[in-house]
Design an enzyme around this catalytic site. Sequence first.
Site, PDB file in Angstrom:
ATOM      1  N   ASP A  10      -3.549   6.801   9.367  1.00  0.00           N
ATOM      2  CA  ASP A  10      -3.294   6.065   8.129  1.00  0.00           C
ATOM      3  C   ASP A  10      -4.162   6.679   7.048  1.00  0.00           C
ATOM      4  OD1 ASP A  10      -2.355   3.877   6.448  1.00  0.00           O
ATOM      5  OD2 ASP A  10      -4.386   3.100   6.589  1.00  0.00           O
ATOM      6  N   SER A  11      -3.931   6.259   5.814  1.00  0.00           N
ATOM      7  CA  SER A  11      -4.759   6.726   4.705  1.00  0.00           C
ATOM      8  C   SER A  11      -6.184   6.174   4.803  1.00  0.00           C
ATOM      9  CB  SER A  11      -4.134   6.272   3.386  1.00  0.00           C
ATOM     10  OG  SER A  11      -3.905   4.877   3.412  1.00  0.00           O
ATOM     11  N   CYS A  73       0.803   4.484   8.298  1.00  0.00           N
ATOM     12  CA  CYS A  73       0.831   4.282   6.852  1.00  0.00           C
ATOM     13  C   CYS A  73       2.289   4.215   6.377  1.00  0.00           C
ATOM     14  CB  CYS A  73       0.121   5.457   6.192  1.00  0.00           C
ATOM     15  SG  CYS A  73       0.108   5.383   4.407  1.00  0.00           S
ATOM     16  N   GLU A 152      -8.748  -5.536   1.298  1.00  0.00           N
ATOM     17  CA  GLU A 152      -9.983  -4.848   1.685  1.00  0.00           C
ATOM     18  C   GLU A 152     -11.216  -5.653   1.289  1.00  0.00           C
ATOM     19  OE1 GLU A 152     -10.173  -0.656   0.965  1.00  0.00           O
ATOM     20  OE2 GLU A 152      -8.203  -0.337   1.869  1.00  0.00           O
ATOM     21  N   CYS A 184       3.595  -2.620   3.991  1.00  0.00           N
ATOM     22  CA  CYS A 184       2.317  -1.951   3.714  1.00  0.00           C
ATOM     23  C   CYS A 184       1.334  -2.415   4.785  1.00  0.00           C
ATOM     24  CB  CYS A 184       1.812  -2.324   2.323  1.00  0.00           C
ATOM     25  SG  CYS A 184       0.160  -1.700   1.957  1.00  0.00           S
ATOM     26  N   HIS A 186      -1.635  -3.228   4.702  1.00  0.00           N
ATOM     27  CA  HIS A 186      -2.610  -4.260   4.335  1.00  0.00           C
ATOM     28  C   HIS A 186      -2.014  -5.669   4.254  1.00  0.00           C
ATOM     29  CE1 HIS A 186      -4.799  -0.689   3.293  1.00  0.00           C
ATOM     30  NE2 HIS A 186      -5.832  -1.358   2.811  1.00  0.00           N
TER      31      HIS A 186
HETATM   32  N1  DGL Z   1      -1.741   2.505   4.085  1.00  0.00           N
HETATM   33  C1  DGL Z   1      -1.007   2.419   2.851  1.00  0.00           C
HETATM   34  C2  DGL Z   1       0.436   1.994   3.135  1.00  0.00           C
HETATM   35  O1  DGL Z   1       0.729   1.343   4.130  1.00  0.00           O
HETATM   36  C3  DGL Z   1      -1.666   1.468   1.878  1.00  0.00           C
HETATM   37  C4  DGL Z   1      -2.957   2.000   1.283  1.00  0.00           C
HETATM   38  C5  DGL Z   1      -2.763   3.269   0.468  1.00  0.00           C
HETATM   39  O2  DGL Z   1      -2.185   3.215  -0.623  1.00  0.00           O
HETATM   40  O3  DGL Z   1      -3.181   4.307   0.955  1.00  0.00           O
HETATM   41  O4  DGL Z   1       1.301   2.287   2.377  1.00  0.00           O
END
Ligand code: DGL
Length: 272
Positions: A10-11, A73, A152, A184, A186
């Site tokens: 993931d990012s 992600c 977060e 997403c 989050h």
């Molecule tokens: N992990 C990203 C997503 O699910 C969210 C956070 C980001 O923008 O990197 O799209």
Amino acid sequence: MSWQAIGIFDSGVGGLTVLREIFRALPQEDTIYFGDTARVPYGTKSPETVTRYAHEITTFLAKRDIKLLVVACNTASAVALNALKREFPIPVVGVIEPGARRAVEVTRSGRVGVIGTAGTIKSSAYSRAIKRLNPAAEVITRACPLFVPLAEEGWTDNQVARLTAQTYLQELREARVDTLVLGCTHYPLLKTVIAETMGPDVVLVDSAEETARTVAEILSKKKMMRPPSEQGNHHYYVSDIPAGFIRVGNRFLGGRLGDVYQVNLDEESAGD
Ligand code: DGL
């Protein structure tokens, strides 16, 4: 049967919500998680940049001999999945297809809402996936970028979260969607506030849960699953110092992370 680990990236910390579901569905499997904390967020970046990052991380994980890759992600799944599938000879699972499949299964009216980062929504990946499965479906999408920092920060159940949800979700309520995809990593943390805002008649689809189910199905079909009597080991890598990842990550994972190692992807690829 295969003893190799599942790779997942993931990012940043967000993909830990997907990892949590993989732990639940497949506690016997080893996992290697990569969080690109030096370059987060992906949601605001161009498809070309995110695809390049995804390629570098997959190269890193592939060297650790993974048997399957999970692109946790949503943004990276939306823009880079096909390229990764073409370039790497292992099963690659994104979060979009499983979430779309579930949404099509549960919607009664055919009006489906999708929320995600700006990058995910702009890509139309969810709309395409849903319409492929049900061409009659009406898909209403909305980018909700502020949900990421709220999750977060741990502001998931206060007035700021409620007001933000009301503002973002107004159009989706007016469009009378009966299903809402949390597109997403989050957003599962904000499930309570999102459910409250949408009302009791709207079903929330958690892409993380659906993705874990898909991973289990693939491993079982390919006879790559470890015996259920085993207990998996878990490794964590990040591209920036681990402190923030550990602090926020424990909450996203719903448990304690093991040791987290920082790696420099440039040095890794220079060694090739
Ligand atoms: N992990 C990203 C997503 O699910 C969210 C956070 C980001 O923008 O990197 O799209």
